[in-house]
Design a protein around this motif. Structure first.
Motif, PDB file in Angstrom:
ATOM      1  N   LYS A 199       0.864  -1.186   0.000  1.00  0.00           N
ATOM      2  CA  LYS A 199       0.000   0.000   0.000  1.00  0.00           C
ATOM      3  C   LYS A 199       0.901   1.237   0.000  1.00  0.00           C
ATOM      4  CE  LYS A 199      -0.785  -0.469   4.957  1.00  0.00           C
ATOM      5  NZ  LYS A 199      -1.656  -0.487   6.065  1.00  0.00           N
ATOM      6  N   PRO A 200       0.340   2.437  -0.310  1.00  0.00           N
ATOM      7  CA  PRO A 200       1.172   3.631  -0.362  1.00  0.00           C
ATOM      8  C   PRO A 200       1.962   3.829   0.927  1.00  0.00           C
ATOM      9  CG  PRO A 200      -1.015   4.128  -1.196  1.00  0.00           C
ATOM     10  CD  PRO A 200      -1.068   2.738  -0.652  1.00  0.00           C
ATOM     11  N   ASN A 201       3.206   4.287   0.782  1.00  0.00           N
ATOM     12  CA  ASN A 201       4.096   4.577   1.912  1.00  0.00           C
ATOM     13  C   ASN A 201       4.567   3.344   2.692  1.00  0.00           C
ATOM     14  OD1 ASN A 201       4.061   7.343   1.425  1.00  0.00           O
ATOM     15  ND2 ASN A 201       2.214   7.607   2.650  1.00  0.00           N
ATOM     16  N   VAL A 202       4.263   2.152   2.207  1.00  0.00           N
ATOM     17  CA  VAL A 202       4.751   0.931   2.869  1.00  0.00           C
ATOM     18  C   VAL A 202       5.532   0.134   1.833  1.00  0.00           C
ATOM     19  CG1 VAL A 202       4.107  -1.224   4.021  1.00  0.00           C
ATOM     20  CG2 VAL A 202       2.761   0.855   4.414  1.00  0.00           C
ATOM     21  N   SER A 203       6.752  -0.282   2.184  1.00  0.00           N
ATOM     22  CA  SER A 203       7.528  -1.067   1.219  1.00  0.00           C
ATOM     23  C   SER A 203       8.093  -2.319   1.888  1.00  0.00           C
ATOM     24  CB  SER A 203       8.659  -0.224   0.633  1.00  0.00           C
ATOM     25  OG  SER A 203       9.594   0.079   1.629  1.00  0.00           O
ATOM     26  N   GLU A 204       8.257  -3.365   1.091  1.00  0.00           N
ATOM     27  CA  GLU A 204       8.793  -4.640   1.601  1.00  0.00           C
ATOM     28  C   GLU A 204       9.851  -5.154   0.641  1.00  0.00           C
ATOM     29  OE1 GLU A 204       4.515  -6.317   3.283  1.00  0.00           O
ATOM     30  OE2 GLU A 204       5.482  -7.303   1.579  1.00  0.00           O
ATOM     31  N   VAL A 205      10.923  -5.697   1.190  1.00  0.00           N
ATOM     32  CA  VAL A 205      11.937  -6.326   0.348  1.00  0.00           C
ATOM     33  C   VAL A 205      11.527  -7.771   0.119  1.00  0.00           C
ATOM     34  CG1 VAL A 205      14.338  -7.098   0.247  1.00  0.00           C
ATOM     35  CG2 VAL A 205      13.793  -4.836   1.158  1.00  0.00           C
ATOM     36  N   VAL A 206      11.411  -8.186  -1.134  1.00  0.00           N
ATOM     37  CA  VAL A 206      10.984  -9.546  -1.434  1.00  0.00           C
ATOM     38  C   VAL A 206      12.187 -10.414  -1.789  1.00  0.00           C
ATOM     39  CG1 VAL A 206       9.485 -10.947  -2.908  1.00  0.00           C
ATOM     40  CG2 VAL A 206       8.793  -8.644  -2.268  1.00  0.00           C
ATOM     41  N   ASN A 207      13.125  -9.848  -2.491  1.00  0.00           N
ATOM     42  CA  ASN A 207      14.250 -10.630  -2.992  1.00  0.00           C
ATOM     43  C   ASN A 207      15.477  -9.765  -3.216  1.00  0.00           C
ATOM     44  OD1 ASN A 207      15.074 -13.186  -3.809  1.00  0.00           O
ATOM     45  ND2 ASN A 207      13.122 -13.438  -4.927  1.00  0.00           N
ATOM     46  N   LEU A 208      16.633 -10.386  -3.280  1.00  0.00           N
ATOM     47  CA  LEU A 208      17.858  -9.643  -3.585  1.00  0.00           C
ATOM     48  C   LEU A 208      18.605 -10.380  -4.693  1.00  0.00           C
ATOM     49  CD1 LEU A 208      20.104  -7.509  -2.856  1.00  0.00           C
ATOM     50  CD2 LEU A 208      20.960  -9.190  -1.235  1.00  0.00           C
TER      51      LEU A 208
END
Ligand code: R5P
Length: 313
Positions: A199-208
């Motif tokens: 959602k806006p203003n929320v971020s998640e790292v899924v992979n590198l």
């Protein structure tokens, strides 16, 4: 329009510090302009010197308060037009609303394009800006427009530091092209983070993508807004064995709790430019100036010289 003395540079209220530095570099005084508000909140602009036949530059970052800063700039353009300026250039170190550059969902606006149209309708002949959120925004301008990049100024800081085993990191797939350019300048490899925004203003790292173990990671982004992207990216990199994490970003938006989050994070240092007035309440944040870059660009525009060399192209 070929003598520097015929440049007139005016500053809006958003970033007078940077405008003063640019004027100093151009060896001209900042133009006289009264910028006030009526009792009901409407903006009033009145130039304190003649603009007739002059090459006029109006400097304004459309940062918070975005709407006030934008409107003030548009009114400054209108007043300059009516005062018979020969050419009016909006110098916008930080172009606000740039993230709204496409319809991600039904019934959304494309505000970045709306702003470009407003600038043009107000009577500006040209725009000079830096590190747009996405290069395709360039196509929103139907007037002359020049685009600067902070990469030279930001990487210079790290070249002087002479860090070993560095790895440039793109904090999301969208910033891969930008990060690749930085990696080339710094002579390093590139890692890419797969980021999702639930959602806006929320971020998640899924992979590198890439091996960062034992590396000094340099995350490159166009802006730091809530700080979520870089803080999450830094945590993910440290978990994957990175030795240290630094960040380079062109625009220091620092919304909400960004600075507090950065303070608590594992990020060692953040380098930003002064495209937005510095809020460097954190010892981790270093500000480098883009005044010389803008002054050089204004010189080139004024004398119709190529900007390519300046832009390293
Ligand atoms: C996103 O596409 C941008 O390039 C930046 O990564 C983003 O605007 C940063 O926002 P925040 O600091 O709120 O995560």
């Amino acid at each position: 329009m070929n003598s520097e003395s015929s440049i007139l540079l005016f500053s809006g209220k958003s970033n007078p510090g940077l405008a003063s530095e640019v004027a100093k570099d151009l060896k001209i005084p900042l133009g006289k302009v009264e910028l006030t508000k009526f009792a009901d909140g409407e903006t009033y602009v009145n130039y304190g010197e003649t603009l007739r036949g002059r090459d006029v530059y109006i400097m304004q970052s459309t940062c918070n308060p975005q709407n006030d800063n934008l409107m003030e700039m548009l009114i400054m353009v209108d007043a300059a037009k009516r005062a018979a300026a020969q050419r009016i250039t909006c110098v916008i170190p930080y172009y606000g609303y740039a993230k709204q550059d496409r319809k991600a969902h039904d019934r959304e606006p494309i505000t970045a394009k709306l702003i470009a149209k407003l600038i043009q309708s107000a009577g500006a002949d040209a725009v000079l800006t830096m590190d747009l959120h996405a290069d395709q925004i360039q196509g929103f301008f139907d007037i002359r427009a020049d685009f600067l990049y902070a990469s030279g100024v930001l990487t210079k800081y790290f070249l002087q530091k002479d860090l070993k085993d560095i790895m440039v990191v793109a904090p999301d797939v969208g910033s891969t092209k930008r990060a690749r350019k930085y990696a080339k300048i710094l002579g390093s490899d590139l890692a890419i983070i797969d980021k999702r925004r639930p959602k806006p203003n929320v971020s998640e790292v899924v992979n590198l993508i890439g091996d960062v173990s034992g590396k000094v990671c340099l995350i490159v982004d166009d802006e730091i807004n809530t700080g979520g992207t870089i803080v999450n990216a830094a945590e993910a990199l440290i978990k994957k064995g990175a030795k240290e994490v630094y960040v380079m970003a062109s625009h220091a938006v620092f919304a909400g709790e960004a600075i507090g989050k950065i303070e608590k994070s594992s990020i060692k240092e953040i380098i930003v430019t002064n495209s937005i007035p510095a809020r460097s309440e954190s010892r981790k944040i270093k500000v480098v100036s883009v005044a010389r870059l803008f002054a050089d660009a204004i010189r080139c525009m004024h004398t119709n010289k190529s900007l390519s060399e300046l832009l390293g192209r």
